[in-house]
Motif scaffolding. Structure first.
Motif, PDB file in Angstrom:
ATOM      1  N   GLU A  95       9.040   4.140  -0.814  1.00 27.75           N
ATOM      2  CA  GLU A  95       8.468   4.301   0.527  1.00 27.75           C
ATOM      3  C   GLU A  95       7.437   5.422   0.577  1.00 27.75           C
ATOM      4  OE1 GLU A  95      11.473   4.843   3.455  1.00 27.75           O
ATOM      5  OE2 GLU A  95      12.347   2.852   3.177  1.00 27.75           O
ATOM      6  N   ARG A  96       7.537   6.363  -0.356  1.00 25.84           N
ATOM      7  CA  ARG A  96       6.671   7.546  -0.337  1.00 25.84           C
ATOM      8  C   ARG A  96       5.501   7.462  -1.308  1.00 25.84           C
ATOM      9  NH1 ARG A  96      11.481   8.136   1.310  1.00 25.84           N
ATOM     10  NH2 ARG A  96      12.064   9.674   2.893  1.00 25.84           N
ATOM     11  N   ILE A  97       5.430   6.383  -2.068  1.00 27.49           N
ATOM     12  CA  ILE A  97       4.333   6.204  -3.016  1.00 27.49           C
ATOM     13  C   ILE A  97       3.199   5.439  -2.333  1.00 27.49           C
ATOM     14  CG2 ILE A  97       3.618   5.127  -5.187  1.00 27.49           C
ATOM     15  CD1 ILE A  97       6.459   5.594  -6.224  1.00 27.49           C
ATOM     16  N   LEU A  98       2.039   6.059  -2.276  1.00 25.63           N
ATOM     17  CA  LEU A  98       0.916   5.481  -1.535  1.00 25.63           C
ATOM     18  C   LEU A  98       0.098   4.546  -2.425  1.00 25.63           C
ATOM     19  CD1 LEU A  98      -0.238   8.707   0.364  1.00 25.63           C
ATOM     20  CD2 LEU A  98       1.344   6.921   1.124  1.00 25.63           C
ATOM     21  N   ASP A  99       0.652   3.362  -2.641  1.00 28.86           N
ATOM     22  CA  ASP A  99      -0.066   2.360  -3.437  1.00 28.86           C
ATOM     23  C   ASP A  99       0.388   0.975  -2.982  1.00 28.86           C
ATOM     24  OD1 ASP A  99      -0.585   0.533  -5.911  1.00 28.86           O
ATOM     25  OD2 ASP A  99      -1.686   2.384  -6.333  1.00 28.86           O
ATOM     26  N   SER A 100      -0.540   0.049  -2.924  1.00 23.96           N
ATOM     27  CA  SER A 100      -0.215  -1.304  -2.454  1.00 23.96           C
ATOM     28  C   SER A 100       0.747  -2.033  -3.389  1.00 23.96           C
ATOM     29  CB  SER A 100      -1.499  -2.132  -2.298  1.00 23.96           C
ATOM     30  OG  SER A 100      -2.174  -2.251  -3.539  1.00 23.96           O
ATOM     31  N   ALA A 101       0.871  -1.545  -4.635  1.00 24.48           N
ATOM     32  CA  ALA A 101       1.807  -2.163  -5.580  1.00 24.48           C
ATOM     33  C   ALA A 101       3.235  -2.064  -5.059  1.00 24.48           C
ATOM     34  CB  ALA A 101       1.696  -1.484  -6.942  1.00 24.48           C
ATOM     35  N   VAL A 102       3.505  -1.040  -4.281  1.00 28.09           N
ATOM     36  CA  VAL A 102       4.834  -0.871  -3.689  1.00 28.09           C
ATOM     37  C   VAL A 102       5.142  -2.023  -2.740  1.00 28.09           C
ATOM     38  CG1 VAL A 102       6.251   0.543  -2.150  1.00 28.09           C
ATOM     39  CG2 VAL A 102       4.829   1.632  -3.901  1.00 28.09           C
ATOM     40  N   ASP A 103       4.196  -2.339  -1.875  1.00 26.00           N
ATOM     41  CA  ASP A 103       4.396  -3.423  -0.910  1.00 26.00           C
ATOM     42  C   ASP A 103       4.584  -4.761  -1.620  1.00 26.00           C
ATOM     43  OD1 ASP A 103       3.885  -1.614   1.308  1.00 26.00           O
ATOM     44  OD2 ASP A 103       1.808  -1.673   0.644  1.00 26.00           O
ATOM     45  N   ASP A 104       3.822  -4.958  -2.695  1.00 27.17           N
ATOM     46  CA  ASP A 104       3.963  -6.189  -3.480  1.00 27.17           C
ATOM     47  C   ASP A 104       5.377  -6.284  -4.059  1.00 27.17           C
ATOM     48  OD1 ASP A 104       1.294  -6.733  -2.985  1.00 27.17           O
ATOM     49  OD2 ASP A 104       0.598  -5.912  -4.899  1.00 27.17           O
ATOM     50  N   ALA A 105       5.882  -5.164  -4.570  1.00 34.03           N
ATOM     51  CA  ALA A 105       7.209  -5.142  -5.184  1.00 34.03           C
ATOM     52  C   ALA A 105       8.301  -5.410  -4.157  1.00 34.03           C
ATOM     53  CB  ALA A 105       7.442  -3.795  -5.858  1.00 34.03           C
ATOM     54  N   LEU A 106       8.162  -4.818  -2.990  1.00 37.61           N
ATOM     55  CA  LEU A 106       9.150  -5.013  -1.929  1.00 37.61           C
ATOM     56  C   LEU A 106       9.163  -6.463  -1.457  1.00 37.61           C
ATOM     57  CD1 LEU A 106       8.471  -1.756   0.123  1.00 37.61           C
ATOM     58  CD2 LEU A 106      10.608  -2.308  -1.038  1.00 37.61           C
ATOM     59  N   ARG A 107       7.978  -7.037  -1.306  1.00 39.93           N
ATOM     60  CA  ARG A 107       7.887  -8.434  -0.872  1.00 39.93           C
ATOM     61  C   ARG A 107       8.482  -9.377  -1.912  1.00 39.93           C
ATOM     62  NH1 ARG A 107       2.632  -8.786  -0.907  1.00 39.93           N
ATOM     63  NH2 ARG A 107       1.934  -6.853   0.039  1.00 39.93           N
ATOM     64  N   GLU A 108       8.255  -9.057  -3.170  1.00 35.34           N
ATOM     65  CA  GLU A 108       8.787  -9.900  -4.244  1.00 35.34           C
ATOM     66  C   GLU A 108      10.312  -9.818  -4.312  1.00 35.34           C
ATOM     67  OE1 GLU A 108       8.388 -10.379  -9.110  1.00 35.34           O
ATOM     68  OE2 GLU A 108       6.876  -9.239  -7.995  1.00 35.34           O
ATOM     69  N   ALA A 109      10.852  -8.659  -4.001  1.00 33.23           N
ATOM     70  CA  ALA A 109      12.305  -8.468  -4.069  1.00 33.23           C
ATOM     71  C   ALA A 109      13.030  -9.066  -2.867  1.00 33.23           C
ATOM     72  CB  ALA A 109      12.627  -6.982  -4.169  1.00 33.23           C
ATOM     73  N   LEU A 110      12.335  -9.192  -1.748  1.00 31.37           N
ATOM     74  CA  LEU A 110      12.961  -9.621  -0.497  1.00 31.37           C
ATOM     75  C   LEU A 110      13.772 -10.916  -0.606  1.00 31.37           C
ATOM     76  CD1 LEU A 110      13.378  -9.009   2.493  1.00 31.37           C
ATOM     77  CD2 LEU A 110      11.207 -10.178   2.972  1.00 31.37           C
TER      78      LEU A 110
END
Length: 236
Positions: A95-110
């Motif tokens: 949540e604290r890492i400012l990179d769009s790769a984080v959002d991609d990872a969260l969406r993939e895990a959902l």
């Protein structure tokens, strides 16, 4: 630092935190030094990858990655997202890492997660206001698991934006029972965001809709406050 990393791997709750405090002090001393921070980040990732690391050690590593973590940390943290014992600590860092790769990872895990783990991932996407997850959230609003449905509704309210607002506009007429107020509250948050963005006409339309007599008193009160705010600003 290498010696401290080994101690962190073996650390457990209730034991001496001397090594953890020393690590944190050393970390503060290298802020601004990209080379050293990169090495420390890799060391912390080794803690997460090691089968010898304790759960407490991994949690500490995630908390530090929440401070210095970069895109390099995302793949390792992403692998922890669907595990019941590791999901929360991984999300704390991500949540604290400012990179769009984080959002991609969260969406993939959902879609791979269930229960409380799924709720946590939804919360993280909401916190990060990931507009690309709106489609997935729209399907979860009617999920058979009420915790998942309520989390998705709340996330849409945090994401706001036109697409999220449309989803909530449709959901408010289809939900009932304990989900009705969360949907209306999330819809209200969308109006607040529209107000902040200067889209007063769209916000006012929502406020007026939520001020109708059939709406719960707390929602009507907040909607009235919104109507007054928008009206006052228009008169300036």
């Amino acid at each position: 630092m290498d010696e401290l990393i080994e101690k962190i791997k073996k650390y457990d709750w209730g034991k001496s935190r001397v090594a953890l405090v020393e690590f944190s002090d050393n970390l503060r001393g290298v802020y601004g030094n990209k080379g050293k921070l990169k090495k420390i980040e890799n060391n912390l990732l080794d803690v997460l990858k090691s089968s010898d690391s304790t759960r407490a050690g991994k949690q500490f590593a995630c908390r530090q990655l929440g401070i210095i973590g970069t895109k390099r940390s995302v793949p390792t943290l992403a692998k922890m997202l669907t595990g019941e014992e590791t999901s929360d600590m991984a999300r704390y860092a991500l949540e604290r890492i400012l990179d769009s790769a984080v959002d991609d990872a969260l969406r993939e895990a959902l879609p791979k997660a269930t229960g409380k783990v799924k709720v946590g991932i939804i919360n993280s996407l909401g916190q990060r206001r990931d507009s690309k997850s709106v489609t997935a959230m729209s399907k979860l609003v009617s999920d058979s698991d009420s915790m998942v449905a309520e989390a998705a509704i709340a996330a849409l309210g945090m994401i706001a934006g036109l697409e999220a607002t449309k989803v909530l506009a449709q959901a408010k007429d289809k939900t009932s029972g304990k989900l009705r107020v969360p949907v209306l509250d999330a819809y209200l948050k969308c109006a607040d965001r529209l107000t902040a963005q200067g889209q007063k006409d769209k916000a006012l339309a929502i406020y007026k809709e939520l001020y109708k007599p059939d709406k719960p008193t707390p929602i009507r009160t907040a909607a009235l406050r919104g109507i007054i705010t928008v009206t006052k600003e228009d008169k300036k």
